[in-house]
Design an enzyme around this catalytic site. Structure first.
Site, PDB file in Angstrom:
ATOM      1  N   HIS A   5       0.829  -1.208   0.000  1.00  0.00           N
ATOM      2  CA  HIS A   5       0.000   0.000   0.000  1.00  0.00           C
ATOM      3  C   HIS A   5       0.858   1.250   0.000  1.00  0.00           C
ATOM      4  O   HIS A   5       2.054   1.208   0.269  1.00  0.00           O
ATOM      5  CB  HIS A   5      -0.963   0.029   1.199  1.00  0.00           C
ATOM      6  N   ARG A   9      -1.596  10.708   4.844  1.00  0.00           N
ATOM      7  CA  ARG A   9      -2.223  11.281   6.043  1.00  0.00           C
ATOM      8  C   ARG A   9      -3.277  12.266   5.578  1.00  0.00           C
ATOM      9  O   ARG A   9      -3.002  13.115   4.728  1.00  0.00           O
ATOM     10  CB  ARG A   9      -1.169  11.983   6.899  1.00  0.00           C
ATOM     11  N   GLU A  56      -3.628   3.369   1.914  1.00  0.00           N
ATOM     12  CA  GLU A  56      -3.954   3.469   3.339  1.00  0.00           C
ATOM     13  C   GLU A  56      -4.151   4.944   3.660  1.00  0.00           C
ATOM     14  O   GLU A  56      -3.248   5.751   3.481  1.00  0.00           O
ATOM     15  CB  GLU A  56      -2.817   2.921   4.195  1.00  0.00           C
ATOM     16  N   ASN A  60      -4.984  11.019  11.920  1.00  0.00           N
ATOM     17  CA  ASN A  60      -4.568  11.233  13.308  1.00  0.00           C
ATOM     18  C   ASN A  60      -5.584  12.172  13.938  1.00  0.00           C
ATOM     19  O   ASN A  60      -5.766  13.297  13.462  1.00  0.00           O
ATOM     20  CB  ASN A  60      -3.159  11.831  13.351  1.00  0.00           C
ATOM     21  N   HIS A  74       2.881  11.799  -6.734  1.00  0.00           N
ATOM     22  CA  HIS A  74       1.479  11.514  -7.003  1.00  0.00           C
ATOM     23  C   HIS A  74       1.231  10.010  -6.985  1.00  0.00           C
ATOM     24  O   HIS A  74       2.157   9.219  -7.002  1.00  0.00           O
ATOM     25  CB  HIS A  74       1.058  12.088  -8.358  1.00  0.00           C
ATOM     26  N   GLU A 122      -2.611  10.995 -10.788  1.00  0.00           N
ATOM     27  CA  GLU A 122      -2.430  11.038 -12.236  1.00  0.00           C
ATOM     28  C   GLU A 122      -3.281   9.954 -12.871  1.00  0.00           C
ATOM     29  O   GLU A 122      -3.328   8.818 -12.391  1.00  0.00           O
ATOM     30  CB  GLU A 122      -0.955  10.805 -12.590  1.00  0.00           C
TER      31      GLU A 122
END
Length: 128
Positions: A5, A9, A56, A60, A74, A122
Site C-alpha cells: 500500500h 495522512r 492506506e 490522526n 502523485h 495522475e
C-alpha cells in the site's frame, strides 16, 4: 516481495473516503480505529489487498491538515479513456487540475486530479 500500500495522512477521513470511493470508484476495504494511539486507518482500492496494492488513509485524531511537502509526487491510476475519466470525475464533484492530453515531450495521454487534501492523482490512459 510486492507493494502492499501507499499511505496518505488525511485531515478529514470521511471526506477522503468519499472522494476515493465516490469520485474515483474505489472500495473501502477496511477501517479500524486505534483509540489508544488516537488514529484511524482506512484501506481503499479497486481490488482486495491480497490481489494488488491499495491506499492506506491515516487520520490522526485532532489533526485537520498537513503540509504536503516537496518530495511527494502523485498516485497513478490506469484508465481506459482519460478524457472520459476527467468528465466523469468532474460530474462527481472532483477537481481536475490538468485536463487530459498528451504528456509534454511524449504521446502518452495523461491528466491530473486532486483529492480533498491536495494530493495529486495522475490518470494514465491505457495504450491500445
Amino acid at each position: 516481495m510486492r507493494i502492499l500500500h501507499t499511505m496518505l495522512r488525511v485531515g478529514d477521513l470521511d471526506r477522503s473516503i468519499k472522494f476515493y470511493t465516490e469520485v474515483l470508484g474505489m472500495r473501502l476495504l477496511r477501517r479500524n480505529d486505534y483509540p489508544d494511539g488516537k488514529f484511524t486507518l482506512a484501506f481503499i482500492g479497486y481490488q482486495e489487498e491480497s490481489e494488488g496494492a491499495v491506499i492506506e488513509l491515516t487520520h490522526n485524531w485532532g489533526v485537520d491538515a498537513y503540509d504536503l511537502g516537496t518530495g511527494y509526487g502523485h498516485i497513478a491510476l490506469e484508465v481506459e479513456d482519460a478524457y472520459a475519466a476527467c468528465a466523469e470525475i468532474k460530474a462527481r464533484g472532483g477537481v481536475v487540475t490538468r485536463e487530459a492530453g498528451p504528456m509534454k515531450h511524449g504521446t502518452t495521454v495523461i491528466a491530473f486530479v486532486q483529492d480533498p487534501d491536495g494530493y495529486k492523482v495522475e490518470l494514465i490512459q491505457r495504450k491500445s
